[in-house]
Enzyme design. Structure first.
Site, PDB file in Angstrom:
ATOM      1  N   LYS A 114       0.708  -1.115   0.014  1.00  0.00           N
ATOM      2  CA  LYS A 114       0.144   0.026   0.112  1.00  0.00           C
ATOM      3  C   LYS A 114       0.846   1.181   0.074  1.00  0.00           C
ATOM      4  O   LYS A 114       2.196   1.097   0.355  1.00  0.00           O
ATOM      5  CB  LYS A 114      -0.985  -0.012   1.233  1.00  0.00           C
ATOM      6  CG  LYS A 114      -0.164  -0.043   2.690  1.00  0.00           C
ATOM      7  CD  LYS A 114      -1.106  -0.426   3.755  1.00  0.00           C
ATOM      8  CE  LYS A 114      -0.528  -0.313   4.968  1.00  0.00           C
ATOM      9  NZ  LYS A 114      -1.262  -0.637   6.123  1.00  0.00           N
ATOM     10  N   ARG A 117     -10.949   0.053  14.850  1.00  0.00           N
ATOM     11  CA  ARG A 117     -10.616   0.796  13.566  1.00  0.00           C
ATOM     12  C   ARG A 117     -11.750   0.176  12.654  1.00  0.00           C
ATOM     13  O   ARG A 117     -12.793   0.628  12.289  1.00  0.00           O
ATOM     14  CB  ARG A 117      -9.515   0.702  13.243  1.00  0.00           C
ATOM     15  CG  ARG A 117      -8.816   2.213  12.650  1.00  0.00           C
ATOM     16  CD  ARG A 117      -7.449   2.042  12.359  1.00  0.00           C
ATOM     17  NE  ARG A 117      -7.120   0.932  11.533  1.00  0.00           N
ATOM     18  CZ  ARG A 117      -5.957   0.683  11.106  1.00  0.00           C
ATOM     19  NH1 ARG A 117      -4.741   1.672  11.454  1.00  0.00           N
ATOM     20  NH2 ARG A 117      -5.405  -0.398  10.545  1.00  0.00           N
ATOM     21  N   TYR A 121      15.837  29.535   9.281  1.00  0.00           N
ATOM     22  CA  TYR A 121      14.645  30.206   9.773  1.00  0.00           C
ATOM     23  C   TYR A 121      14.473  30.436  11.315  1.00  0.00           C
ATOM     24  O   TYR A 121      14.712  29.177  11.775  1.00  0.00           O
ATOM     25  CB  TYR A 121      13.366  29.403   9.121  1.00  0.00           C
ATOM     26  CG  TYR A 121      13.316  29.849   7.668  1.00  0.00           C
ATOM     27  CD1 TYR A 121      12.810  31.079   7.143  1.00  0.00           C
ATOM     28  CD2 TYR A 121      13.227  28.830   6.760  1.00  0.00           C
ATOM     29  CE1 TYR A 121      12.924  31.465   5.826  1.00  0.00           C
ATOM     30  CE2 TYR A 121      13.229  29.167   5.413  1.00  0.00           C
ATOM     31  CZ  TYR A 121      12.884  30.709   4.816  1.00  0.00           C
ATOM     32  OH  TYR A 121      12.747  30.879   3.738  1.00  0.00           O
ATOM     33  N   MET A 169      12.300  24.461   3.202  1.00  0.00           N
ATOM     34  CA  MET A 169      11.490  23.657   2.352  1.00  0.00           C
ATOM     35  C   MET A 169      12.537  22.808   1.278  1.00  0.00           C
ATOM     36  O   MET A 169      12.102  21.772   1.177  1.00  0.00           O
ATOM     37  CB  MET A 169      10.790  24.590   1.487  1.00  0.00           C
ATOM     38  CG  MET A 169       9.901  24.191   0.415  1.00  0.00           C
ATOM     39  SD  MET A 169       9.149  25.102  -0.679  1.00  0.00           S
ATOM     40  CE  MET A 169       7.837  25.652  -0.048  1.00  0.00           C
TER      41      MET A 169
HETATM   42  C1  PLP Z   1      -0.446  -1.741   6.639  1.00  0.00           C
HETATM   43  C2  PLP Z   1      -1.061  -3.162   7.098  1.00  0.00           C
HETATM   44  C3  PLP Z   1      -0.261  -4.061   7.128  1.00  0.00           C
HETATM   45  C4  PLP Z   1       1.262  -3.934   7.329  1.00  0.00           C
HETATM   46  O1  PLP Z   1       1.959  -3.719   8.565  1.00  0.00           O
HETATM   47  P1  PLP Z   1       3.243  -3.211   8.863  1.00  0.00           P
HETATM   48  O2  PLP Z   1       3.256  -2.841  10.210  1.00  0.00           O
HETATM   49  O3  PLP Z   1       3.904  -2.518   7.935  1.00  0.00           O
HETATM   50  O4  PLP Z   1       3.771  -4.838   8.912  1.00  0.00           O
HETATM   51  C5  PLP Z   1      -0.844  -5.306   7.732  1.00  0.00           C
HETATM   52  N1  PLP Z   1      -2.207  -5.596   7.658  1.00  0.00           N
HETATM   53  C6  PLP Z   1      -3.169  -4.388   7.726  1.00  0.00           C
HETATM   54  C7  PLP Z   1      -4.376  -4.545   7.594  1.00  0.00           C
HETATM   55  C8  PLP Z   1      -2.503  -3.132   7.147  1.00  0.00           C
HETATM   56  O5  PLP Z   1      -3.388  -2.080   7.042  1.00  0.00           O
END
Ligand code: PLP
Length: 357
Positions: free
Chosen positions: A35, A131, A254, A302
């Site tokens: 992802k 969640r 800055y 930046m």
């Molecule tokens: C992102 C995610 C993972 C991977 O988690 P890591 O901590 O990066 O290994 C696994 N399961 C779900 C549902 C996720 O959203």
């Protein structure tokens, strides 16, 4: 000459890290979690690098899944949040995607489509993260509803632990998940990177490693990436583009946040928050200049940041700088900046040229 910043992605490190996940997974199969553009490492390049190793790929956006299918990836692809409309569910089915089902609306989407082949479903149960997911108490009832639909193919039970990476661990939610799903005889998917590395007793049929594939520790306070045998996949590098000789009492950057107590030599690095370096990284954040470890000074701009090169007389304009990666764990930089390597990787900005090595 281009601006010197670049992100090098080492695919052999990702393959090596996948091998470590594989060793910890035992007989479980592995969804490689890609992802967020493979945590900033590039969706297609990571999927292609792991195509002969992973059992499937997990991501969020259906567009990304279709990109992989168009690139010839024929393996299972899992949509980690499932579908957001019946139209997408139809598309997912047409491309053989597996979908998470975490709320009743997604069951209605499945009921509304006419797929050529049944859709593989991961039924997400809420074991305490609060969640996504159905309450554990409704597991059997939801399963019943799914089984009544001819649109639904193989069902895997899934949950995600909120504290696999800290002292609390997973014992309590794992026990509740097991109790609620006992005797159902369905495959399970439980483990993210932290669970896979720390709690082999969780077991399961499909693990879901993400961050560890990229060489970040899922629990940097408990174990460094190096101690877990993980190799950094992303090196963010640049060079010094200017050197300033500061006298005692002068300030840099800055807000004049850093004031030199004595004379200081300061290297200005072509990397700033618009490249994805965290603006909240304070003075003292580790950085490598000319292969040696030193610290940042003052506020990140930046396009630039400052590094202390007082003790590095050999450093000058053009000296190489590593912001994180080879020789400096992203976890260390993240810790100094009050965040985690996940956020550093995902924040890599589109303007940074990426090279694959
Ligand atoms: C992102 C995610 C993972 C991977 O988690 P890591 O901590 O990066 O290994 C696994 N399961 C779900 C549902 C996720 O959203």
């Amino acid at each position: 000459m281009h601006r010197p910043i670049r992100a090098s992605i080492r695919l052999s490190a990702i393959r090596h890290n996948f091998g470590i996940a594989r060793r910890h997974a035992g007989s479980a199969r592995l969804w490689a979690v890609i992802k967020a553009n493979a945590y900033g490492h590039g969706l297609r390049r990571v999927a292609i690098a792991l195509d002969d190793m992973a059992d499937g790929f997990a991501l969020l956006e259906i567009e990304d899944a279709l990109t992989l299918r168009e690139s010839g990836v024929g393996k299972p692809i899992l949509l980690l949040e499932g579908c957001f409309s019946a139209a997408d569910m139809q598309v997912a089915a047409a491309h053989g995607l597996s979908v998470v089902v975490h709320q009743p609306e997604q069951i209605r989407m499945l009921a509304a489509i006419r797929p050529a082949a049944p859709v593989p479903v991961l039924l997400k149960l809420n074991s305490g993260m609060n969640r996504l997911g159905f309450p554990l108490s409704r597991c059997r009832e939801v399963l019943q509803a799914l089984r009544e639909l001819p649109q639904v193919g193989n069902i895997t039970l899934m949950t995600h632990f909120a504290q696999a990476d800290d002292e609390v661990g997973i014992a309590e939610p794992l026990a509740r998940f097991r109790q609620a799903t006992e005797g159902l005889g369905l495959p399970r998917s439980l483990a993210n990177s932290a669970t896979l590395l720390r709690f082999p007793e969780a077991g399961g049929d499909w693990a879901r490693p993400g961050i560890m594939l990229y060489g970040g520790s899922p629990m940097p306070r408990l174990a460094s990436a190096a101690s877990l045998g993980l190799e950094p996949a992303m090196t963010l590098s640049s060079t010094l583009i200017a050197v300033q000789e500061m006298s005692a009492g002068e300030r840099v950057g800055y807000g004049g946040l850093y004031q030199a107590p004595q004379a200081r030599r300061v290297g200005i690095v072509a990397c700033g928050y618009a490249d994805g370096y965290p603006r909240h990284a304070p003075t003292g954040t580790p950085i490598l200049v000319a292969g040696r470890r030193t610290v940042t000074l003052g506020r990140v701009s930046m396009d630039m940041l400052a590094a202390d090169i007082t003790e590095l007389p050999e450093a000058g304009i053009g000296s190489p700088v590593v912001l994180w990666g080879d020789g400096l764990a992203a976890d260390e930089v993240a810790d100094a900046a009050g965040t985690i390597s996940y956020e550093l990787f995902c924040a890599l900005a589109p303007r940074v040229p990426v090279v694959t090595v």
